[in-house]
Design an enzyme around this catalytic site. Structure first.
Site, PDB file in Angstrom:
ATOM      1  N   GLU A   1       0.823  -1.205   0.000  1.00 34.70           N
ATOM      2  CA  GLU A   1       0.000   0.000   0.000  1.00 34.70           C
ATOM      3  C   GLU A   1       0.862   1.263   0.000  1.00 34.70           C
ATOM      4  O   GLU A   1       0.616   2.205  -0.772  1.00 34.70           O
ATOM      5  CB  GLU A   1      -0.926  -0.016   1.231  1.00 34.70           C
ATOM      6  CG  GLU A   1      -1.671   1.276   1.488  1.00 34.70           C
ATOM      7  CD  GLU A   1      -2.727   1.590   0.437  1.00 34.70           C
ATOM      8  OE1 GLU A   1      -3.304   2.684   0.521  1.00 34.70           O
ATOM      9  OE2 GLU A   1      -2.957   0.751  -0.455  1.00 34.70           O
TER      10      GLU A   1
ATOM     11  N   HIS B   1       2.764   1.941  -3.283  1.00 38.23           N
ATOM     12  CA  HIS B   1       1.873   2.550  -4.270  1.00 38.23           C
ATOM     13  C   HIS B   1       1.716   4.043  -4.005  1.00 38.23           C
ATOM     14  O   HIS B   1       1.701   4.858  -4.942  1.00 38.23           O
ATOM     15  CB  HIS B   1       0.507   1.857  -4.232  1.00 38.23           C
ATOM     16  CG  HIS B   1      -0.474   2.434  -5.204  1.00 38.23           C
ATOM     17  ND1 HIS B   1      -1.601   3.124  -4.807  1.00 38.23           N
ATOM     18  CD2 HIS B   1      -0.489   2.439  -6.570  1.00 38.23           C
ATOM     19  CE1 HIS B   1      -2.261   3.528  -5.871  1.00 38.23           C
ATOM     20  NE2 HIS B   1      -1.617   3.135  -6.943  1.00 38.23           N
TER      21      HIS B   1
END
Length: 344
Positions: free
Chosen positions: A70, A73
């Site tokens: 996460e 990204h």
């Protein structure tokens, strides 16, 4: 500025599929706050909080691996955002491509907001789908800015221009339907292909399938989303694929007479074949993660090729061309037959 656009495009080609990978690998809440991870700059700094959350729910959305996916990204998306801001500044300063650069900057701002809401609102389907579409929009604008200047325009009949526009619109709608399928985990609601759970036309239920403001997996009344609604979402995505296929094949048939368009049309046809194959394979093979991510990439590629095709097409000046031909024919015939005073 051209080098900046290409650099941003290459980074977007990484960021958008990686975002799909994060979502499909159930890592979207790997860091359940924003923009940091448990208030820290990286999962390494938030290791204790992550391990505590994982201990409370071992099968939940939080783990060190999911947190790193996460946050990676987010780091890549932040770098892309900085590049886009620089592109917009250069475009305004150099008075070049101001409109697409402005649209790119607006899409970036909206995408940042949707990224935050995706996490803070705990993966609401409408926010997740909008976030997917925002990423696709950024990728398409960058692709257009990088590639369209090198593609010569081609004059075609007006109906072919309209058909290309319909194809782009249908692909955008199909992208939205695909995002809705993914955000509602309806990809495997229909088993088998082309039939759905052994039926050529399954029973559909629309009252819950597209209620935008509900929670993930829930109907408006708070109950779990029933199976018929998931089948409806999936089946409409298949019907959208059929519509896109009909428009695309019609575009290939009409455009093949123009030799200048044939390489572009071959790319369009190849992208369509790959995307259809990936869609069928995802159903038959029970949605393996690599194929699911590849299907996301294929959708972006297919839309980009169709959008560039539409940008190349110009309505041919049929009336003007016919008039000029008629005006030149008598002169040509006179020279062949011998004009006034010739041969005297």
């Amino acid at each position: 500025m051209r080098k900046l656009v290409w650099l941003a495009l290459l980074l977007a080609v990484v960021v958008v599929p990686f975002g799909a990978y994060v979502r499909l690998s159930h890592a979207g809440l790997g860091c359940p706050d924003w923009p940091g991870c448990y208030g820290q700059i990286s999962p390494a700094h938030a290791a204790d909080s992550i391990l505590q959350a994982q201990a409370l729910s071992p099968e939940g959305p939080v783990s060190p691996g999911k947190a790193w996916r996460e946050m990676l990204h987010r780091y890549l998306a932040g770098s892309l955002g900085a590049l886009i801001a620089l592109i917009a500044w250069r475009a305004w300063r150099e008075k070049r491509q101001r409109l697409p650069a402005g649209l790119l900057l607006a899409a970036l701002g909206l995408q940042g907001l949707l990224g935050m809401l995706t996490v803070t609102l705990l993966l609401k389907p409408v926010i997740v789908t909008s976030h997917l579409l925002g990423g696709m929009a950024v990728l398409q604008i960058l692709g257009w800015m990088a590639l369209s200047p090198g593609l010569p325009p081609v004059a075609v009949p007006a109906r072919q221009v309209r058909l290309a526009a319909w194809l782009v619109s249908a692909l955008a709608l199909q992208l939205a339907l695909g995002g809705w399928v993914s955000s509602n985990y309806a990809a495997l609601a229909c088993q088998g292909f082309p039939a759905c759970n052994g039926e050529s036309w399954p029973a559909l239920r629309f009252d819950h399938a597209f209620h935008l403001l509900r929670e993930l997996g829930e109907a408006p009344d708070g109950s779990l989303l029933d199976f018929a609604s998931l089948v409806t979402i999936h089946w409409l995505h298949r019907l959208g694929a059929l519509l896109v296929s009909l428009l695309l094949l019609s575009s290939l048939w009409l455009g093949w007479r123009e030799r200048a368009l044939r390489p572009h049309l071959l790319c369009l046809g190849a992208a369509w074949l790959v995307q259809v194959g990936l869609g069928v394979a995802n159903v038959l093979l029970q949605l393996p993660l690599p194929l699911a991510v590849a299907h996301n990439v294929g959708a972006a590629l297919l839309l980009a090729v169709a959008l560039l095709l539409r940008s190349r097409l110009r309505v041919e000046a049929g009336v003007a061309r016919t008039s000029s031909v008629r005006w030149r024919l008598p002169s040509f015939n006179l020279r062949r037959a011998g004009g006034p005073g010739e041969g005297r």
